[in-house]
Design a protein around this motif. Structure first.
Motif, PDB file in Angstrom:
ATOM      1  N   VAL B  61      15.546   1.872   7.480  1.00 59.43           N
ATOM      2  CA  VAL B  61      15.541   2.888   6.431  1.00 59.43           C
ATOM      3  C   VAL B  61      14.102   3.287   6.101  1.00 59.43           C
ATOM      4  N   GLY B  62      13.889   4.569   5.928  1.00 58.20           N
ATOM      5  CA  GLY B  62      12.563   5.057   5.552  1.00 58.20           C
ATOM      6  C   GLY B  62      12.531   5.479   4.092  1.00 58.20           C
ATOM      7  N   ILE B  63      11.344   5.379   3.485  1.00 53.66           N
ATOM      8  CA  ILE B  63      11.144   5.889   2.119  1.00 53.66           C
ATOM      9  C   ILE B  63       9.939   6.822   2.160  1.00 53.66           C
ATOM     10  N   ILE B  64      10.147   8.050   1.733  1.00 51.57           N
ATOM     11  CA  ILE B  64       9.022   8.996   1.699  1.00 51.57           C
ATOM     12  C   ILE B  64       8.910   9.594   0.301  1.00 51.57           C
ATOM     13  N   LEU B 174      12.929  -6.882   6.330  1.00 47.06           N
ATOM     14  CA  LEU B 174      11.505  -6.631   6.577  1.00 47.06           C
ATOM     15  C   LEU B 174      11.096  -5.388   5.796  1.00 47.06           C
ATOM     16  N   LEU B 175      10.187  -5.563   4.848  1.00 48.05           N
ATOM     17  CA  LEU B 175       9.734  -4.432   4.032  1.00 48.05           C
ATOM     18  C   LEU B 175       8.328  -4.051   4.475  1.00 48.05           C
ATOM     19  N   VAL B 207      12.889  -1.753   5.980  1.00 46.53           N
ATOM     20  CA  VAL B 207      12.647  -0.650   5.043  1.00 46.53           C
ATOM     21  C   VAL B 207      11.173  -0.292   5.161  1.00 46.53           C
ATOM     22  N   LEU B 208      10.910   0.953   5.492  1.00 53.01           N
ATOM     23  CA  LEU B 208       9.534   1.379   5.774  1.00 53.01           C
ATOM     24  C   LEU B 208       9.110   2.519   4.847  1.00 53.01           C
ATOM     25  N   ILE B 209       8.032   2.284   4.091  1.00 54.91           N
ATOM     26  CA  ILE B 209       7.418   3.382   3.331  1.00 54.91           C
ATOM     27  C   ILE B 209       6.372   3.992   4.231  1.00 54.91           C
ATOM     28  N   SER B 210       6.418   5.292   4.404  1.00 55.14           N
ATOM     29  CA  SER B 210       5.381   5.905   5.237  1.00 55.14           C
ATOM     30  C   SER B 210       5.139   7.350   4.849  1.00 55.14           C
ATOM     31  N   HIS B 211       3.883   7.754   5.062  1.00 51.33           N
ATOM     32  CA  HIS B 211       3.546   9.170   4.932  1.00 51.33           C
ATOM     33  C   HIS B 211       3.550   9.820   6.308  1.00 51.33           C
ATOM     34  N   ASN B 212       3.757   9.011   7.333  1.00 49.81           N
ATOM     35  CA  ASN B 212       3.735   9.530   8.700  1.00 49.81           C
ATOM     36  C   ASN B 212       5.140   9.967   9.102  1.00 49.81           C
ATOM     37  N   MET B 213       5.357  11.255   9.098  1.00 48.46           N
ATOM     38  CA  MET B 213       6.709  11.784   9.324  1.00 48.46           C
ATOM     39  C   MET B 213       7.196  11.543  10.755  1.00 48.46           C
TER      40      MET B 213
END
Lengths: 261, 264
Positions: B61-64, B174-175, B207-213
Motif C-alpha cells: 500500500v502506498g501513502i501520498i 513493513l512500514l 506500507v510505503l510513504i513516498s513522494h516518488n510517483m
C-alpha cells in the motif's frame, strides 16, 4: 527467512529481555577504559569514604562492623537510586525502539533493572566474602536475602515506570527526582543507627519500604537474626502497589512518548 | 465494521487525531504552570480526520500527500505508536518494523549488536539471527564494519543496514517512510529495487510513504491519498496519482515535484 513460530513466545521474550539487559550493561561499562571494574569500584569507594568520615572524623569510636553496616546500606541505596534515576528517562531514551520496532514497554524496565542487578548481586557477593573477616555468622534463614531482593526488584520496576511516565509530561521532573533521592538518602538509616527508626521515627519504617528492606537485610546478613515479618509483608505490598500503579500508568499514558518531542 | 484477523493486518475505524500545541514550551513544570494559569495559548491541530481503512495481509500500500498533510501521523497510527482520539479504533496484528534513516538503531552499539537487538525485539530467536547475521551484513555491503559502532557510519551505511534487517528478518508489517531516497549509492539502490522486483518481499505487507510517483505506480496495489488530515483510498495507483496531481497539487511545480525529479 526466519520463522519465529518455531520458538515458544516465553523463550523469545526472555531472550529479548536478556538481550536488552546485556546491551544496557555493555553500554554502561564498556565505553570507559576501566569498564566493568567501575561496577565494583564505585560502591567500594563510597563505602570507604563514608566509613573514614563517620568512624574517624565524626563519631570516632565506632563498632568495627560499622563498615559492613554501611556496605549493605549503600548497596541497597545505590541499587534503588541508580535504577530509578535511569528509570526517569527510560521511555524517552528508548523512543527509537518504541516508535520503529514496536518494543514492549514493560520489557524495557525489566531489562534495565536486570542489568543493574548484576552489579548489585556482585556487591552482595563481595560483602559476603568480606563479612567472614568480621566474624559474621550465617544460618539457613540468610537465604531470605533472595526474598528481600525480589521485593526491592518489584519496587524499583514499579517506581521507574511511574517516574518515566511522569517525565513524559514534565520534562524537568528529573531534577525533582534528583533532590528527592538526596533527601531519601538521609531519611533511610544508611549511615545513622536504625534502632532510632523503631524508637523515635516509626513512621519511617512503615512509610518507606526501602527502610524496612534495609533493616531486614541487616537482620539476615549482618546480625543473623529473624526478619521483621510484619515489615516484610508491608514492604512486599508496597512493591505490588507500585508495580500495579506503574504498569497502569505505562499502558495508559506511555504512547505520549511518540507524540511528544 | 469488524476486524477480520484472518485477512486484515490493520484496521482503522473512525479515527481522528488532534494535537494540542502551546506557544509556550509546555514540557516543563514551569510551562505547565504557565498554561494552567491561562497564560498560554493552546491551539488544536487536527492531524487526521475520521479515518477508516483496512490493509490486507500481503498488500503493498502506498501513502501520498503534501508535506504536513498527515502522512507520518497516519503511519504512526497504523503501527500503533500513536493512539486516535476517543471513539476511534486501531487494530494491528503481529510485529512491525518502520524503516526510516534512524530506525531502531542505537548509535553507541555496533552493527552486530544492533542487528541482534532489533531482530530479538521483532521476535526472532538469537540462534536464528546469529545464523543469518552474515547474510544480512553481506547484503548491506558492510562486512568490514560489522563490529564498528553505528555512530561512525554514514547515513547511507545506516540506511543499508536498516534495509537489510527489514528484508531478511520476518516481520508481519513493513512500514517505509521515504526509504528509497536515503538508501545511498546507485549500486545499492538498484539492489533495493531488485528486492522489490523479486520474491524477497513476497507475503510481506508493506506500507510505503513516498513522494516518488514512479515508485508508487510500480509497486503499490492500493494507494491512500492524504490531504489536510482526510484520507481517500484508491484501488488503482494511477487514479490516486491523477487525483493527487489535479485536485491537491494543482499544476504548480512544488517541492514534491522537485523531489520527484531529483529521485527518478
Amino acid at each position: 527467512m526466519t520463522n519465529p513460530q518455531n520458538h515458544s513466545k516465553l523463550k523469545l521474550r526472555l531472550e529479548r529481555i536478556g538481550m536488552l539487559a546485556s546491551t544496557e550493561y555493555y553500554q554502561r561499562y564498556y565505553g570507559s577504559s576501566l569498564g566493568v571494574v567501575w561496577a565494583f569500584l564505585n560502591p567500594l569507594f563510597r563505602i570507604l569514604i563514608y566509613y573514614l568520615a563517620f568512624s574517624y572524623l565524626i563519631f570516632r569510636n565506632r563498632d568495627p562492623q560499622f563498615i559492613l553496616y554501611l556496605f549493605l546500606g549503600i548497596a541497597i541505596w545505590q541499587y534503588f537510586s541508580e535504577n530509578t534515576n535511569r528509570g526517569v528517562t527510560l521511555l524517552k531514551g528508548k523512543k527509537y525502539l518504541i516508535q520503529n520496532v514496536g518494543m514492549a514497554k514493560s520489557d524495557i524496565f525489566l531489562a534495565s533493572a536486570l542489568s543493574t542487578s548484576v552489579s548489585f548481586i556482585l556487591n552482595v557477593f563481595i560483602y559476603w566474602l568480606i563479612s567472614f573477616g568480621f566474624d559474621v555468622e550465617y544460618s539457613i534463614s540468610s537465604i531470605l536475602v533472595l526474598a528481600l531482593f525480589a521485593n526491592l526488584f518489584l519496587i524499583v520496576i514499579g517506581v521507574s515506570m511511574i517516574l518515566s511516565t511522569i517525565h513524559l509530561y514534565f520534562s524537568d521532573f528529573k531534577h525533582v527526582w534528583d533532590i528527592s533521592l538526596l533527601l531519601g538518602f538521609w531519611t533511610v538509616p544508611i549511615i545513622w543507627d536504625s534502632t532510632y527508626v523503631y524508637t523515635t521515627y516509626p513512621f519511617m519504617l512503615y512509610g518507606n519500604p526501602i527502610t524496612g528492606i534495609l533493616i531486614n537485610l541487616r537482620n539476615v546478613m549482618l546480625y543473623n537474626t529473624q526478619m521483621d515479618w510484619t515489615v516484610f509483608a508491608l514492604d512486599f505490598a508496597y512493591g505490588l502497589v507500585f508495580l500495579s500503579i506503574g504498569y497502569f500508568l505505562l499502558n495508559r499514558f506511555s504512547y505520549k512518548v511518540v507524540e511528544r518531542a | 465494521m469488524t476486524f477480520d484477523a484472518s485477512n486484515n493486518i490493520v484496521s482503522i475505524e473512525n479515527a481522528s487525531k488532534t494535537f494540542t500545541v502551546f506557544d509556550h514550551h509546555v514540557g516543563s513544570l514551569g510551562g505547565r504552570i504557565f498554561n494552567a494559569m491561562g497564560w498560554g495559548t493552546p491551539r488544536k491541530i487536527l492531524a487526521l480526520a475520521d479515518v477508516n481503512l483496512k490493509i490486507k495481509r500481503g498488500e503493498f500500500v502506498g501513502i501520498i500527500g503534501k508535506n504536513g498533510s498527515g502522512k507520518s501521523t497516519l503511519m504512526h497510527m497504523i503501527s500503533g505508536a500513536i493512539r486516535p482520539n476517543k471513539g476511534g479504533r486501531v487494530k494491528r496484528e503481529g510485529s512491525f518494523i518502520r524503516l526510516s534513516l534512524g530506525m531502531g538503531f542505537n548509535p553507541e552499539l555496533s552493527a552486530r549488536q544492533n542487528v541482534l537487538l532489533n531482530a530479538s525485539i521483532l521476535g526472532v530467536s538469537l540462534s536464528e539471527i546469529r545464523k543469518q547475521f552474515d547474510e544480512i551484513i553481506n547484503f548491506a555491503e558492510l562486512v568490514p564494519f560489522a563490529d564498528t559502532q553505528l555512530k561512525f557510519y554514514s547515513t547511507g551505511m545506516r540506511a543499508r543496514l536498516a534495509f537489510a534487517v527489514a528484508v531478511m528478518v520476518s516481520t508481519d508489517l513493513l512500514l517505509m517512510d521515504e526509504f528509497f531516497g536515503g538508501v545511498g549509492d546507485e549500486g545499492f539502490k538498484k539492489k533495493a529495487h531488485k528486492v522489490f522486483n523479486e520474491s524477497l518481499l513476497k507475503d510481506k505487507t508493506v506500507v510505503l510513504i513516498s513522494h516518488n510517483m514512479e515508485t508508487i505506480k510500480k509497486y503499490c496495489s492500493r494507494v491512500f491519498v492524504v490531504n489536510d488530515g482526510k484520507v481517500s483510498s484508491f484501488d488503482n495507483p494511477e487514479d490516486a496519482i491523477q487525483y493527487y496531481r489535479t485536485e491537491i497539487q494543482g499544476s504548480s511545480l512544488d517541492s514534491e515535484n522537485a523531489s520527484e525529479l531529483l529521485d527518478p
